[in-house]
Design a protein around this motif. Sequence first.
Motif, PDB file in Angstrom:
ATOM      1  N   THR A   1      19.246 -30.728   8.324  1.00 39.17           N
ATOM      2  CA  THR A   1      18.504 -31.779   9.249  1.00 39.17           C
ATOM      3  C   THR A   1      18.019 -31.003  10.687  1.00 39.17           C
ATOM      4  N   PRO A   2      19.040 -30.466  11.320  1.00 40.69           N
ATOM      5  CA  PRO A   2      18.990 -29.875  12.581  1.00 40.69           C
ATOM      6  C   PRO A   2      17.860 -28.923  12.715  1.00 40.69           C
TER       7      PRO A   2
ATOM      8  N   ALA B   1      14.155 -29.178  14.700  1.00 41.77           N
ATOM      9  CA  ALA B   1      13.871 -28.381  15.818  1.00 41.77           C
ATOM     10  C   ALA B   1      12.474 -27.839  15.444  1.00 41.77           C
TER      11      ALA B   1
ATOM     12  N   THR C   1      20.098 -19.374  12.485  1.00 37.99           N
ATOM     13  CA  THR C   1      21.090 -20.117  12.154  1.00 37.99           C
ATOM     14  C   THR C   1      22.107 -19.593  11.192  1.00 37.99           C
TER      15      THR C   1
END
Length: 608
Positions: free
Chosen positions: A193-194, A198, A605
Amino acid sequence: MIEAPSFHALAAMLLTVAVFVAFARGKPSIEIVSLFTIALIGVFLYFYPMPHTQQTDGLALAFAGFGHPALITICALMIMGRGLVVTGALEPAARVLEQVWKFNLQLGLLVSILLAMFLSMIVNDTPVLVLLMPIFIALAARGAMPASKTLMPLNAAVLIGGMATTIGTSTNLLVVGIAVDLGMPQMSVFHYTPIVLAAALVALPYLWLVMPRLLPDNSPEAGLAPRRFFAHLRVTPQSELVDKHFDEIVEKLPGDFRFEERPGGAFAVGQRMLISGTHDGLENAIRVLRGQVAPSWVIDEITSDSQERGEDIQIVEMVVTADSRLIGRTLATSGIADHYGVAVLGVHKPETIGPQQDHRKSLRIAEGDVLLAMGLQEELEAFVSGDSLLQLEGAREMPRRSKALLAGAIMFFAIALASVGIPWVGSEGFYLLKVPIAISALTGSIAMFVTGCVKFDRVGRALSAKVIVLVAASIAIGRIVLESGAAGWLGEVLAMGLQYLPAAGVLAAIMIFVTVLTNFASNATAATVGTPIAFAIATELGLPQEPLILAVLFGCNLCYATPIAYQTNMLIMAEGNYQFGDYVKTGVPLVLIMVVTLSFLLVTTYGM
């Protein structure tokens, strides 16, 4: 060395390109192109069947879209949306949002986009759009941005929000399920989700400020001033006006309504004043102020007859012809209510009433005036023929507000059934049983019919023939692309060239490949083909598997560039009166923004 594509695979790719070009040109119409595509696939596969198939299998493939769950789901959702509109169930929510839009249009759009994103993260994206779409159509009718400028950004926001969790779309669950079958660990609901949030922040300015400017105003009345009707408003004992001054109630008035004469002091019971407004403006003002523009006894009689006869109350516009007996009369002396049981809510005059004229004389009916009349169909027809009137097109039905709560409950139940599930006791004990969206939508539409929220003879108004044939054609194209081997061949070609690219390039290429499949075949096809290819590429190039699988998942959701890419795209097509080119013009830039942003975020990430 990759072998050349098979005859059927090459034909499928050429057909897909040709159909896209035809859709983008807009000529012939989408309906003609869709029907021709279905016919061409059926005839081609009859004379040149694919290996290990019969001639009749091609006909089944070509026409399978008309019985496909996706098409049935879309039709059922349209019917439920119609139920919410005709009962006025969404009016309270629309009024709340209307206050935000009334304060500032740009702020209203921003709040709406954020609300759509948030809801689709926790509820399946299709029901979210079905819930919000009628609200935005109602807002457009009340003077907010045209529906054609808001539905496309709203749909994109719903799709972005749905991408953010594993439960947001059925495609997400499909990709995650295939990945687990290939040996990857199960992802949690908010696993990635992050990353999506973003990317959503980067895309938000485009959705909010740029996309509406790229879209046309497709409102039916675009460029035409709506008719303004004059009427006398009587203050009733229950009215909000009693003992209040004009300045105390002015903030409650709709923008398309005004008092033509202002009282010197406080409003008093029985007081009559000249008012004016559009059809919607008069209706909203009467509802808010609780005054009367027609005798209460005839309104009560129309409502009672409507319930007894099971008919909808209609509001129509009628032009007074030169032969009408009404010419020279006022509404009070016309006897319309006594003779026909019809209520006249207002009079539109071709020439604006001047302030120097006597207001009561100015409402004397003249040739060319347009009457806004309310009643049942039989009485309205008798009024038209008996008083030599000409009924204009565009009759509207009064919302069946007595069923508004019921329609809202049915929609809520259908959404909960697909998103959360229902308590169930089985061999595994007590658990929540989640129902496919097709079944929950069909259940909801059946309930709408049984309870009378939607009437059987009004189904044609809810469904769009253009959307139906377009869905059927897109399903046929998706199946032939997959079954002919075209999708697999494209995946092999992609895998060969990726070894020379950096990690960000690999992710972007996979995402673009899956996005193309999604926009021209289906997201289920893209997930089915793309997930194993991404898994194999990760193994061959020595890259982590999870970011490549997520690239597939994200690509399956970047379905903004064509109306055939996803069912929500088709749901807004009829309501926004969009053309194929509108999706391409606004969707391609958004796809590029999301691909670049998501590729960068995945590399960052996962430290690739």
